[in-house]
Design a protein around this motif. Structure first.
Motif, PDB file in Angstrom:
ATOM      1  N   PHE A  68       0.833  -1.206   0.000  1.00  0.00           N
ATOM      2  CA  PHE A  68       0.000   0.000   0.000  1.00  0.00           C
ATOM      3  C   PHE A  68       0.868   1.257   0.000  1.00  0.00           C
ATOM      4  CE2 PHE A  68      -2.319   3.179   2.641  1.00  0.00           C
ATOM      5  CZ  PHE A  68      -3.318   3.482   1.725  1.00  0.00           C
ATOM      6  N   ALA A  69       1.953   1.244   0.762  1.00  0.00           N
ATOM      7  CA  ALA A  69       2.868   2.384   0.792  1.00  0.00           C
ATOM      8  C   ALA A  69       3.550   2.587  -0.567  1.00  0.00           C
ATOM      9  CB  ALA A  69       3.923   2.184   1.890  1.00  0.00           C
ATOM     10  N   ARG A  70       3.892   1.483  -1.231  1.00  0.00           N
ATOM     11  CA  ARG A  70       4.491   1.611  -2.554  1.00  0.00           C
ATOM     12  C   ARG A  70       3.514   2.236  -3.545  1.00  0.00           C
ATOM     13  NH1 ARG A  70       7.187  -4.463  -2.881  1.00  0.00           N
ATOM     14  NH2 ARG A  70       8.883  -4.094  -1.371  1.00  0.00           N
ATOM     15  N   ALA A  71       2.237   1.893  -3.436  1.00  0.00           N
ATOM     16  CA  ALA A  71       1.230   2.494  -4.304  1.00  0.00           C
ATOM     17  C   ALA A  71       1.107   3.994  -4.043  1.00  0.00           C
ATOM     18  CB  ALA A  71      -0.121   1.806  -4.088  1.00  0.00           C
ATOM     19  N   LEU A  72       1.166   4.379  -2.780  1.00  0.00           N
ATOM     20  CA  LEU A  72       1.138   5.808  -2.455  1.00  0.00           C
ATOM     21  C   LEU A  72       2.346   6.521  -3.050  1.00  0.00           C
ATOM     22  CD1 LEU A  72       0.049   5.746   1.315  1.00  0.00           C
ATOM     23  CD2 LEU A  72      -1.334   6.462  -0.633  1.00  0.00           C
ATOM     24  N   ASP A 105     -11.172   3.356  11.957  1.00  0.00           N
ATOM     25  CA  ASP A 105      -9.975   3.428  12.799  1.00  0.00           C
ATOM     26  C   ASP A 105      -8.736   3.045  12.008  1.00  0.00           C
ATOM     27  OD1 ASP A 105     -11.575   4.188  14.853  1.00  0.00           O
ATOM     28  OD2 ASP A 105     -11.623   2.228  15.845  1.00  0.00           O
ATOM     29  N   PHE A 106      -8.844   2.011  11.180  1.00  0.00           N
ATOM     30  CA  PHE A 106      -7.723   1.584  10.357  1.00  0.00           C
ATOM     31  C   PHE A 106      -7.350   2.665   9.339  1.00  0.00           C
ATOM     32  CE2 PHE A 106      -6.152  -1.065   6.705  1.00  0.00           C
ATOM     33  CZ  PHE A 106      -4.966  -1.421   7.306  1.00  0.00           C
ATOM     34  N   TYR A 107      -8.369   3.303   8.764  1.00  0.00           N
ATOM     35  CA  TYR A 107      -8.126   4.368   7.780  1.00  0.00           C
ATOM     36  C   TYR A 107      -7.350   5.526   8.401  1.00  0.00           C
ATOM     37  CZ  TYR A 107      -9.170   8.257   4.598  1.00  0.00           C
ATOM     38  OH  TYR A 107      -9.066   9.343   3.761  1.00  0.00           O
ATOM     39  N   TRP A 108      -7.804   6.008   9.539  1.00  0.00           N
ATOM     40  CA  TRP A 108      -7.169   7.181  10.142  1.00  0.00           C
ATOM     41  C   TRP A 108      -5.813   6.843  10.765  1.00  0.00           C
ATOM     42  CZ3 TRP A 108      -8.518  11.542   8.431  1.00  0.00           C
ATOM     43  CH2 TRP A 108      -9.847  11.799   8.061  1.00  0.00           C
ATOM     44  N   THR A 109      -5.626   5.584  11.135  1.00  0.00           N
ATOM     45  CA  THR A 109      -4.300   5.184  11.623  1.00  0.00           C
ATOM     46  C   THR A 109      -3.267   5.283  10.504  1.00  0.00           C
ATOM     47  OG1 THR A 109      -5.292   3.689  13.249  1.00  0.00           O
ATOM     48  CG2 THR A 109      -2.985   3.326  12.673  1.00  0.00           C
ATOM     49  N   LEU A 110      -3.605   4.735   9.333  1.00  0.00           N
ATOM     50  CA  LEU A 110      -2.692   4.839   8.191  1.00  0.00           C
ATOM     51  C   LEU A 110      -2.590   6.276   7.702  1.00  0.00           C
ATOM     52  CD1 LEU A 110      -3.624   1.650   6.116  1.00  0.00           C
ATOM     53  CD2 LEU A 110      -1.750   1.972   7.740  1.00  0.00           C
ATOM     54  N   HIS A 111      -3.679   7.002   7.762  1.00  0.00           N
ATOM     55  CA  HIS A 111      -3.671   8.413   7.329  1.00  0.00           C
ATOM     56  C   HIS A 111      -2.692   9.223   8.179  1.00  0.00           C
ATOM     57  CE1 HIS A 111      -5.106  12.564   6.830  1.00  0.00           C
ATOM     58  NE2 HIS A 111      -5.630  12.170   5.685  1.00  0.00           N
ATOM     59  N   ALA A 112      -2.700   8.996   9.471  1.00  0.00           N
ATOM     60  CA  ALA A 112      -1.801   9.736  10.356  1.00  0.00           C
ATOM     61  C   ALA A 112      -0.336   9.413  10.085  1.00  0.00           C
ATOM     62  CB  ALA A 112      -2.144   9.432  11.816  1.00  0.00           C
ATOM     63  N   ILE A 131      -5.497  11.769  -2.698  1.00  0.00           N
ATOM     64  CA  ILE A 131      -4.814  10.609  -3.271  1.00  0.00           C
ATOM     65  C   ILE A 131      -4.839   9.436  -2.291  1.00  0.00           C
ATOM     66  CG2 ILE A 131      -2.619   9.787  -4.191  1.00  0.00           C
ATOM     67  CD1 ILE A 131      -1.959  12.633  -4.970  1.00  0.00           C
ATOM     68  N   PHE A 132      -4.590   9.714  -1.014  1.00  0.00           N
ATOM     69  CA  PHE A 132      -4.619   8.652  -0.012  1.00  0.00           C
ATOM     70  C   PHE A 132      -6.000   8.001   0.059  1.00  0.00           C
ATOM     71  CE2 PHE A 132      -5.523   7.164   4.259  1.00  0.00           C
ATOM     72  CZ  PHE A 132      -4.446   6.349   4.536  1.00  0.00           C
ATOM     73  N   ALA A 133      -7.040   8.840   0.048  1.00  0.00           N
ATOM     74  CA  ALA A 133      -8.402   8.300   0.154  1.00  0.00           C
ATOM     75  C   ALA A 133      -8.743   7.403  -1.027  1.00  0.00           C
ATOM     76  CB  ALA A 133      -9.401   9.462   0.260  1.00  0.00           C
ATOM     77  N   GLN A 134      -8.359   7.813  -2.227  1.00  0.00           N
ATOM     78  CA  GLN A 134      -8.694   7.021  -3.399  1.00  0.00           C
ATOM     79  C   GLN A 134      -7.930   5.689  -3.411  1.00  0.00           C
ATOM     80  OE1 GLN A 134     -11.127   7.853  -4.913  1.00  0.00           O
ATOM     81  NE2 GLN A 134     -11.319  10.058  -5.200  1.00  0.00           N
ATOM     82  N   ILE A 135      -6.643   5.736  -3.084  1.00  0.00           N
ATOM     83  CA  ILE A 135      -5.860   4.501  -3.089  1.00  0.00           C
ATOM     84  C   ILE A 135      -6.290   3.581  -1.953  1.00  0.00           C
ATOM     85  CG2 ILE A 135      -3.520   3.579  -2.799  1.00  0.00           C
ATOM     86  CD1 ILE A 135      -2.436   5.860  -4.324  1.00  0.00           C
ATOM     87  N   PHE A 136      -6.692   4.143  -0.822  1.00  0.00           N
ATOM     88  CA  PHE A 136      -7.177   3.310   0.285  1.00  0.00           C
ATOM     89  C   PHE A 136      -8.419   2.532  -0.146  1.00  0.00           C
ATOM     90  CE2 PHE A 136      -9.670   2.405   4.047  1.00  0.00           C
ATOM     91  CZ  PHE A 136      -8.721   1.940   4.944  1.00  0.00           C
ATOM     92  N   GLU A 172      -8.390  10.161  -8.957  1.00  0.00           N
ATOM     93  CA  GLU A 172      -8.768   8.781  -9.206  1.00  0.00           C
ATOM     94  C   GLU A 172      -7.858   8.142 -10.251  1.00  0.00           C
ATOM     95  OE1 GLU A 172     -12.822   8.449 -10.222  1.00  0.00           O
ATOM     96  OE2 GLU A 172     -13.546   8.669  -8.185  1.00  0.00           O
ATOM     97  N   LYS A 173      -7.550   8.886 -11.313  1.00  0.00           N
ATOM     98  CA  LYS A 173      -6.716   8.321 -12.371  1.00  0.00           C
ATOM     99  C   LYS A 173      -5.318   8.030 -11.860  1.00  0.00           C
ATOM    100  CE  LYS A 173      -5.868   8.972 -17.288  1.00  0.00           C
ATOM    101  NZ  LYS A 173      -6.069   9.864 -18.450  1.00  0.00           N
ATOM    102  N   ARG A 174      -4.780   8.923 -11.031  1.00  0.00           N
ATOM    103  CA  ARG A 174      -3.460   8.683 -10.461  1.00  0.00           C
ATOM    104  C   ARG A 174      -3.474   7.482  -9.524  1.00  0.00           C
ATOM    105  NH1 ARG A 174      -2.381  14.465  -8.187  1.00  0.00           N
ATOM    106  NH2 ARG A 174      -4.507  14.739  -8.835  1.00  0.00           N
ATOM    107  N   ALA A 175      -4.568   7.325  -8.765  1.00  0.00           N
ATOM    108  CA  ALA A 175      -4.667   6.185  -7.855  1.00  0.00           C
ATOM    109  C   ALA A 175      -4.730   4.876  -8.628  1.00  0.00           C
ATOM    110  CB  ALA A 175      -5.901   6.337  -6.960  1.00  0.00           C
TER     111      ALA A 175
END
Length: 416
Positions: A22-26, A55-62, A73-78, A112-115
């Protein structure tokens, strides 16, 4: 007690490995994610757990998001990576529009296209072949007269560009120019021919020669170049457009033999920020990074009236002299403020030789001035033009010196 929404993890159950992927995609989508943040994210998820999706979303977001412009970008890839099947199907169909009809249901949203490109990569999956399907016939197409990739990119909306398309668009923008015609001043300069006498030179020559004149010195008006003042909206709805416009502005400010006397740049969202000095930096990335660090309201709210009031009160007399041309880049969606937007626009218009409004909302054919902010601003501009693509910037360069150009103002004024 609050109901917990379970998370459908990808097929590989090893969570740490999935977080690394997931980090590589970001990173591919343009979000700077280093090894330290990946380790912190794994430890944070281990401490917080992942039984609840939010909770999982905001943990990775932080752990992964450090700048406001990376949130979308983070929201779309998540959504794409952590299993939204309908969203994944839409992304696949968007990248293969000739295969499925899902892409026609709606246009791609921001990032979205970048994600999709970050997760799916450049290699798209092939269609499944059946035994009954005959082999595809190879057809040779003469593409001599078709549009090149750069020509197609000129009309593409900045918000819908992928990472590679944005990089190409920036290189194309760096080659653009914004020519302007000089103005005639009251000051005179000596000339060899002409119908106008240089009276001061005539008197000086007569005094030196005791009234004897062998020729009559001529003069012509001295040419001067106007200032360019740019007011750029950097609120959330204008973020991507503002970045591309600032790239264009940097190219204009650093053009060799530029026509403008001085280029002044201001950003505004919830407050006004002068970023003129950063344009002198030759490297565009360093210049925009410094400008972004100074402007603390990137992707924030919009208070157009308050920011225009601050400009009219603090900066107008400093930068608006010598017949300045003003470019106002905003969508006109203003929040309720303490100042009258129409009055501030009128003051700005009276101070400028020419006021041009670039609005990315004009990319829609059915655009109408329904918002209150747009209705107050529109009567006080000389030209109202689109500002969502490279082609719109080229069109601006072609008409910026034309006093008769009003863009779409006349059509929209008829709708008020």
């Amino acid at each position: 007690m609050a109901e917990h929404t379970p998370i459908d993890l990808p097929q590989n159950p090893r969570l740490a490995r999935n977080i690394v992927h997931f980090a590589r995609a970001l990173r591919r989508a343009g979000v700077p994610v280093g090894t330290g943040r990946v380790v912190d994210a794994i430890r944070a998820v281990q401490a917080a757990g992942f039984t609840d999706r939010m909770d999982f979303y905001w943990t990775l977001h932080a752990c992964f998001v450090a700048r406001p412009e990376h949130r979308v970008i983070f929201a779309q890839i998540f959504r794409l990576f952590w299993r939204d099947p309908q969203f994944l199907e839409h992304m696949m169909s968007m990248m293969l529009p000739a295969v499925r009809g899902v892409a026609e249901e709606r246009t791609a949203q921001a990032a979205e296209k970048r994600a999709a490109q970050a997760l799916l990569g450049d290699q798209l999956p092939a269609l499944p072949e059946t035994d009954d399907q005959p082999p595809a016939e190879q057809i040779e197409i003469d593409a001599t007269l078709t549009l090149s990739a750069e020509e197609k990119l000129k009309t593409l909306d900045f918000e819908q560009m992928s990472v590679d398309e944005i990089a190409t668009a920036k290189r194309m923008i760096a080659r653009l120019s914004l020519p302007v015609k000089p103005l005639q001043s009251r000051c005179l300069t000596p000339a060899t021919t002409g119908a106008r006498l240089d009276r001061r030179a005539v008197l000086r020559t007569a005094m030196r020669r005791g009234g004897d004149l062998h020729s009559l010195p001529k003069a012509k008006p001295r040419l001067r170049w106007p200032n360019l003042v740019v007011l750029c909206d950097i609120s959330g709805s204008m973020s991507q457009y503002s970045r591309m416009v600032l790239h264009f502005l940097h190219a204009v400010a650093n053009e060799k033999g530029r026509d403008w006397a001085r280029v002044h740049a201001f950003t505004f969202g919830t407050r006004l920020t002068n970023i003129t000095r950063h344009l002198d930096t030759r490297d565009v990335d360093a210049a925009l990074a410094a400008a972004g660090a100074q402007a603390q309201d990137w992707e924030g709210g919009t208070r157009i009236a308050d920011c225009l009031h601050a400009f009219n009160h603090d900066w107008s007399r400093r930068v608006m002299g010598q017949g300045a041309v003003v470019l106002l880049i905003t969508d006109g969606l203003d929040r309720a403020t303490d100042h009258d937007l129409g009055h501030e626009m009128q003051r700005l218009h009276l101070s400028a030789r020419r006021l041009i409004w670039l609005n990315p909302l004009l990319r829609w054919q059915g655009f109408a001035p329904k918002a209150a902010g747009i209705r107050q601003m529109l009567p006080h501009v000389d030209s109202f033009r689109a500002g969502h693509s490279i082609q719109s910037l080229e069109d601006l360069a072609a008409v910026i010196s034309s006093r008769d150009d009003s863009g779409d103002k006349a059509r929209l004024m008829a709708l008020l």
